[in-house]
Design a protein around this motif. Structure first.
Motif, PDB file in Angstrom:
ATOM      1  N   LEU A 100      -8.527   0.194   2.348  1.00  0.00           N
ATOM      2  CA  LEU A 100      -7.460  -0.758   2.668  1.00  0.00           C
ATOM      3  C   LEU A 100      -6.395  -0.110   3.549  1.00  0.00           C
ATOM      4  CD1 LEU A 100      -6.896  -2.585  -0.758  1.00  0.00           C
ATOM      5  CD2 LEU A 100      -7.980  -3.509   1.307  1.00  0.00           C
ATOM      6  N   VAL A 101      -6.065   1.151   3.270  1.00  0.00           N
ATOM      7  CA  VAL A 101      -5.095   1.870   4.103  1.00  0.00           C
ATOM      8  C   VAL A 101      -5.597   1.953   5.535  1.00  0.00           C
ATOM      9  CG1 VAL A 101      -3.988   4.100   4.516  1.00  0.00           C
ATOM     10  CG2 VAL A 101      -4.107   3.183   2.198  1.00  0.00           C
ATOM     11  N   ASN A 151      -5.492  -1.484   7.350  1.00  0.00           N
ATOM     12  CA  ASN A 151      -4.128  -1.885   7.699  1.00  0.00           C
ATOM     13  C   ASN A 151      -3.576  -1.066   8.859  1.00  0.00           C
ATOM     14  OD1 ASN A 151      -2.431  -3.900   5.749  1.00  0.00           O
ATOM     15  ND2 ASN A 151      -4.200  -3.016   4.697  1.00  0.00           N
ATOM     16  N   LEU A 172       0.836  -1.202   0.000  1.00  0.00           N
ATOM     17  CA  LEU A 172       0.000   0.000   0.000  1.00  0.00           C
ATOM     18  C   LEU A 172       0.872   1.254   0.000  1.00  0.00           C
ATOM     19  CD1 LEU A 172      -2.780  -1.010   2.560  1.00  0.00           C
ATOM     20  CD2 LEU A 172      -3.017  -0.822   0.082  1.00  0.00           C
ATOM     21  N   PHE A 183      -9.055   1.775  -2.172  1.00  0.00           N
ATOM     22  CA  PHE A 183      -7.664   1.864  -1.728  1.00  0.00           C
ATOM     23  C   PHE A 183      -7.564   2.542  -0.366  1.00  0.00           C
ATOM     24  CE2 PHE A 183      -3.771   4.463  -1.566  1.00  0.00           C
ATOM     25  CZ  PHE A 183      -2.818   3.455  -1.599  1.00  0.00           C
ATOM     26  N   MET A 187       4.543   1.356   6.643  1.00  0.00           N
ATOM     27  CA  MET A 187       3.884   1.486   5.349  1.00  0.00           C
ATOM     28  C   MET A 187       4.719   2.296   4.363  1.00  0.00           C
ATOM     29  SD  MET A 187      -0.055   2.780   4.772  1.00  0.00           S
ATOM     30  CE  MET A 187      -0.744   1.363   5.627  1.00  0.00           C
ATOM     31  N   LEU A 190      -5.706  -5.887  -3.662  1.00  0.00           N
ATOM     32  CA  LEU A 190      -4.783  -5.199  -4.563  1.00  0.00           C
ATOM     33  C   LEU A 190      -4.669  -5.929  -5.895  1.00  0.00           C
ATOM     34  CD1 LEU A 190      -1.844  -4.019  -2.262  1.00  0.00           C
ATOM     35  CD2 LEU A 190      -3.553  -2.610  -3.425  1.00  0.00           C
ATOM     36  N   TYR A 200      -5.529  -3.828  -9.127  1.00  0.00           N
ATOM     37  CA  TYR A 200      -4.170  -3.384  -9.472  1.00  0.00           C
ATOM     38  C   TYR A 200      -4.150  -2.533 -10.736  1.00  0.00           C
ATOM     39  CZ  TYR A 200       0.739  -3.709 -10.860  1.00  0.00           C
ATOM     40  OH  TYR A 200       2.024  -3.406 -11.242  1.00  0.00           O
ATOM     41  N   THR A 249      -5.800  -7.638   2.017  1.00  0.00           N
ATOM     42  CA  THR A 249      -5.165  -6.553   1.269  1.00  0.00           C
ATOM     43  C   THR A 249      -4.532  -7.059  -0.017  1.00  0.00           C
ATOM     44  OG1 THR A 249      -4.726  -5.321   3.304  1.00  0.00           O
ATOM     45  CG2 THR A 249      -3.402  -4.749   1.374  1.00  0.00           C
TER      46      THR A 249
END
Length: 291
Positions: free
Chosen positions: A190-191, A194, A34, A187, A211, A156, A160, A152
């Protein structure tokens, strides 16, 4: 002291060191890729903003349920996603750029989170939230990190191409009817997830280092995005091992030691990396459009 005793024995002799390494490396599998896209999208500082945005939710979960991982995770995800959505809304409705709106909500979130923790917690509780408990990880934290990293990587893989297209030519993606907005908010989600999964391992202040720093270092060793992602994971794992070894032998705080190790790897990459490093006479391009 032999090389084995210095570099490997702590992980064979002590279970808490093995668990700490497993947690940090597992986190790296989701966070580092990420970070590559955050760098590619020129959103590096937004990663730091999002790491603070989850703090009020984590603090609220702590106030309601104590040190309950489930409650703090739910609160962190809720506030992180709320900040992401509100920032996007402000960007669309006002002249403010996205980074400016993120900065505003980040400052509000940081102050609110620290205030909430201070209402009922001790200084030790606040330190645990801000800097994590990587040397005292339980099964729940390890399972959570593994689940989030797996989610994740699969996510991705699914988006992608959309992410790469949006990074290099968002105008073409919109003209072609691509769902760039869906990839963007997916996206950001997901950040957030995480960062929430990593707060117990490295803390809300340190997790963004896992990260960003390996991703920034990988940029100096590889041109292709598809190569930078696994390289960033490897560098993050190396930083985790080196930081834990330094923490064990020199009695240092583990989370900052891991991030400082990642910072050292970044500085070495900045100096020696073949893709634009300072010691190279001919600097290569910052990014390649190859995917």
């Amino acid at each position: 002291m032999s090389l084995w005793q210095a570099l490997a024995a702590p992980f064979f002799d002590f279970g808490f060191m093995r668990r700490a390494l497993a947690g940090a490396v597992t986190l790296a599998f989701g966070a580092a890729p990420l970070g590559v896209f955050l760098v590619l999208r020129r959103m590096s500082l937004m990663g730091d903003a999002m790491s603070h945005a989850i703090l009020p939710g984590v603090a609220a979960g702590y106030l309601l349920s104590g040190l309950s991982l489930g409650a703090m995770m739910a609160g962190g995800i809720a506030t992180g996603l709320a900040v992401a959505l509100l920032s996007g809304l402000v960007t669309r409705l006002t002249p403010l750029r996205e980074d400016a709106s993120f900065a505003a909500f980040y400052l509000i979130s940081l102050a609110l989170g620290v205030l909430l923790v201070s209402l009922r917690g001790s200084n030790v509780d606040l330190l645990h939230v801000l800097f994590g408990t990587v040397l005292g990880l339980g099964n729940d934290a390890l399972w959570l990190a593994g689940l989030v990293s797996t989610l994740t990587l699969f996510s991705l893989a699914a988006i992608y191409r959309l992410l790469v297209a949006e990074c290099f030519d968002p105008g073409f993606l919109r003209a072609a009817g691509g769902r760039g907005w869906l990839a963007h908010f997916g996206f950001l989600a997901l950040v957030v997830v995480n960062l929430v999964a990593g707060f117990q391992i490295l803390g809300t202040l340190m997790v963004v280092g896992m990260m960003m720093l390996p991703a920034l270092a990988a940029r100096f060793w590889a041109r292709r995005v598809a190569t930078q992602m696994p390289l960033a994971v490897g560098l993050a794992a190396l930083a985790s091992w080196a930081g834990l070894v330094a923490s064990f032998h020199f009695d240092l705080a583990a989370s900052p030691a891991i991030i400082l190790a990642a910072g050292l790897i970044y500085l070495l990459s900045l100096t020696l990396g073949p893709q634009g490093g300072l010691c190279r006479r001919r600097q290569g391009p910052v990014f390649s459009k190859e995917v």
